[in-house]
Write a protein that holds these residues in place. Structure first.
Motif, PDB file in Angstrom:
ATOM      1  N   SER A 262       0.851  -1.193   0.000  1.00 29.86           N
ATOM      2  CA  SER A 262       0.000   0.000   0.000  1.00 29.86           C
ATOM      3  C   SER A 262       0.885   1.240   0.000  1.00 29.86           C
ATOM      4  O   SER A 262       2.105   1.148   0.184  1.00 29.86           O
ATOM      5  N   GLY A 263       0.267   2.388  -0.175  1.00 37.24           N
ATOM      6  CA  GLY A 263       1.017   3.644  -0.149  1.00 37.24           C
ATOM      7  C   GLY A 263       1.713   3.862   1.181  1.00 37.24           C
ATOM      8  O   GLY A 263       2.856   4.325   1.228  1.00 37.24           O
ATOM      9  N   VAL A 264       1.052   3.511   2.265  1.00 36.64           N
ATOM     10  CA  VAL A 264       1.633   3.668   3.598  1.00 36.64           C
ATOM     11  C   VAL A 264       2.869   2.774   3.754  1.00 36.64           C
ATOM     12  O   VAL A 264       3.886   3.205   4.305  1.00 36.64           O
ATOM     13  N   GLN A 265       2.786   1.557   3.273  1.00 34.36           N
ATOM     14  CA  GLN A 265       3.924   0.634   3.354  1.00 34.36           C
ATOM     15  C   GLN A 265       5.089   1.132   2.513  1.00 34.36           C
ATOM     16  O   GLN A 265       6.251   1.006   2.920  1.00 34.36           O
ATOM     17  N   LYS A 266       4.804   1.714   1.359  1.00 37.18           N
ATOM     18  CA  LYS A 266       5.874   2.224   0.500  1.00 37.18           C
ATOM     19  C   LYS A 266       6.540   3.441   1.142  1.00 37.18           C
ATOM     20  O   LYS A 266       7.761   3.600   1.048  1.00 37.18           O
ATOM     21  N   VAL A 267       5.768   4.274   1.819  1.00 36.02           N
ATOM     22  CA  VAL A 267       6.354   5.416   2.523  1.00 36.02           C
ATOM     23  C   VAL A 267       7.240   4.919   3.667  1.00 36.02           C
ATOM     24  O   VAL A 267       8.299   5.494   3.926  1.00 36.02           O
ATOM     25  N   GLN A 268       6.831   3.850   4.332  1.00 39.05           N
ATOM     26  CA  GLN A 268       7.664   3.268   5.392  1.00 39.05           C
ATOM     27  C   GLN A 268       8.998   2.788   4.829  1.00 39.05           C
ATOM     28  O   GLN A 268      10.043   2.979   5.439  1.00 39.05           O
ATOM     29  N   ILE A 269       8.968   2.193   3.657  1.00 36.53           N
ATOM     30  CA  ILE A 269      10.219   1.780   3.002  1.00 36.53           C
ATOM     31  C   ILE A 269      11.083   2.999   2.725  1.00 36.53           C
ATOM     32  O   ILE A 269      12.290   2.986   2.959  1.00 36.53           O
ATOM     33  N   LEU A 270      10.465   4.062   2.257  1.00 36.60           N
ATOM     34  CA  LEU A 270      11.202   5.295   1.983  1.00 36.60           C
ATOM     35  C   LEU A 270      11.851   5.831   3.256  1.00 36.60           C
ATOM     36  O   LEU A 270      13.014   6.245   3.245  1.00 36.60           O
ATOM     37  N   GLU A 271      11.118   5.824   4.356  1.00 38.73           N
ATOM     38  CA  GLU A 271      11.686   6.270   5.630  1.00 38.73           C
ATOM     39  C   GLU A 271      12.868   5.389   6.028  1.00 38.73           C
ATOM     40  O   GLU A 271      13.890   5.890   6.510  1.00 38.73           O
ATOM     41  N   ASN A 272      12.733   4.089   5.818  1.00 31.70           N
ATOM     42  CA  ASN A 272      13.833   3.169   6.116  1.00 31.70           C
ATOM     43  C   ASN A 272      15.052   3.458   5.247  1.00 31.70           C
ATOM     44  O   ASN A 272      16.194   3.374   5.708  1.00 31.70           O
ATOM     45  N   LEU A 273      14.811   3.798   3.986  1.00 36.38           N
ATOM     46  CA  LEU A 273      15.912   4.134   3.077  1.00 36.38           C
ATOM     47  C   LEU A 273      16.672   5.356   3.589  1.00 36.38           C
ATOM     48  O   LEU A 273      17.909   5.382   3.564  1.00 36.38           O
ATOM     49  N   TRP A 274      15.937   6.354   4.037  1.00 37.20           N
ATOM     50  CA  TRP A 274      16.578   7.560   4.575  1.00 37.20           C
ATOM     51  C   TRP A 274      17.379   7.229   5.826  1.00 37.20           C
ATOM     52  O   TRP A 274      18.498   7.698   6.003  1.00 37.20           O
ATOM     53  N   GLN A 275      16.801   6.425   6.720  1.00 42.25           N
ATOM     54  CA  GLN A 275      17.512   6.053   7.947  1.00 42.25           C
ATOM     55  C   GLN A 275      18.794   5.294   7.614  1.00 42.25           C
ATOM     56  O   GLN A 275      19.835   5.513   8.238  1.00 42.25           O
ATOM     57  N   LEU A 276      18.715   4.427   6.630  1.00 38.47           N
ATOM     58  CA  LEU A 276      19.886   3.676   6.201  1.00 38.47           C
ATOM     59  C   LEU A 276      20.952   4.610   5.630  1.00 38.47           C
ATOM     60  O   LEU A 276      22.144   4.450   5.895  1.00 38.47           O
ATOM     61  N   ALA A 277      20.531   5.584   4.864  1.00 33.94           N
ATOM     62  CA  ALA A 277      21.483   6.539   4.280  1.00 33.94           C
ATOM     63  C   ALA A 277      22.207   7.335   5.367  1.00 33.94           C
ATOM     64  O   ALA A 277      23.384   7.662   5.217  1.00 33.94           O
ATOM     65  N   TYR A 278      21.513   7.616   6.469  1.00 33.73           N
ATOM     66  CA  TYR A 278      22.120   8.365   7.576  1.00 33.73           C
ATOM     67  C   TYR A 278      22.833   7.457   8.583  1.00 33.73           C
ATOM     68  O   TYR A 278      23.436   7.946   9.529  1.00 33.73           O
ATOM     69  N   ALA A 279      22.796   6.145   8.399  1.00 34.41           N
ATOM     70  CA  ALA A 279      23.365   5.201   9.365  1.00 34.41           C
ATOM     71  C   ALA A 279      24.866   5.370   9.551  1.00 34.41           C
ATOM     72  O   ALA A 279      25.395   5.092  10.625  1.00 34.41           O
ATOM     73  N   ASP A 280      25.551   5.835   8.522  1.00 37.12           N
ATOM     74  CA  ASP A 280      27.007   6.008   8.633  1.00 37.12           C
ATOM     75  C   ASP A 280      27.395   7.411   9.083  1.00 37.12           C
ATOM     76  O   ASP A 280      28.558   7.766   9.092  1.00 37.12           O
TER      77      ASP A 280
END
Length: 146
Positions: free
Chosen positions: A94-112
């Motif tokens: 769903s759209g909500v699940q895809k936005v959650q993936i996007l948030e995870n992508l951002w968190q991963l990008a900031y992980a380092d």
């Protein structure tokens, strides 16, 4: 001659068709790996964050998450594009699940500890392929910065 051309085409088209059989977990993990390796450095902090993320998101064990990271790295290295992975997510999430993936992508990008322009670029491409509006793209980025 025609038989050789047919065989050559089949070999070239076969990898694309195998991506159709991917699981949602592997397709999602490949997108995460693409962001983690976008800056040409797949650091330990990113691997640890990715493993924990996959454990939480897909309710898998540590060893299963590590295997998923390993498999997704291989798929990411062999992939010609991101469309086959995002297509699967568009079909099943769903759209909500895809936005959650996007948030995870951002968190991963900031992980380092810092955001590389290549990471931001790949996240933008993924967001576009997932049909996520720019406003949600920005909101997810701001949320990850906190």
């Amino acid at each position: 001659m025609i038989t050789k051309v047919k065989k050559w085409l089949q070999l070239r088209l076969e990898p694309a068709s195998t991506n159709q059989n991917l699981g949602i977990d592997l397709a999602t993990a490949v997108l995460y790996v693409e962001v983690a390796r976008a800056d040409n450095q797949f650091e330990e902090s990113e691997i640890q964050f990715l493993t924990q993320l996959l454990k939480r998101e897909f309710s898998v064990s540590e060893s299963q998450a590590q295997a998923l990271v390993r498999d997704s790295r291989q798929h990411a290295e062999q992939a010609a594009d991101l469309v086959s992975f995002t297509r699967l997510l568009n079909q099943q999430y769903s759209g909500v699940q895809k936005v959650q993936i996007l948030e995870n992508l951002w968190q991963l990008a900031y992980a380092d500890g810092h955001l590389d322009s290549h990471e931001e670029h790949i996240i933008r491409r993924i967001a576009d392929l997932l049909y996520i509006p720019h406003s949600q793209f920005i909101q997810a980025k701001l949320k990850a910065q906190d």
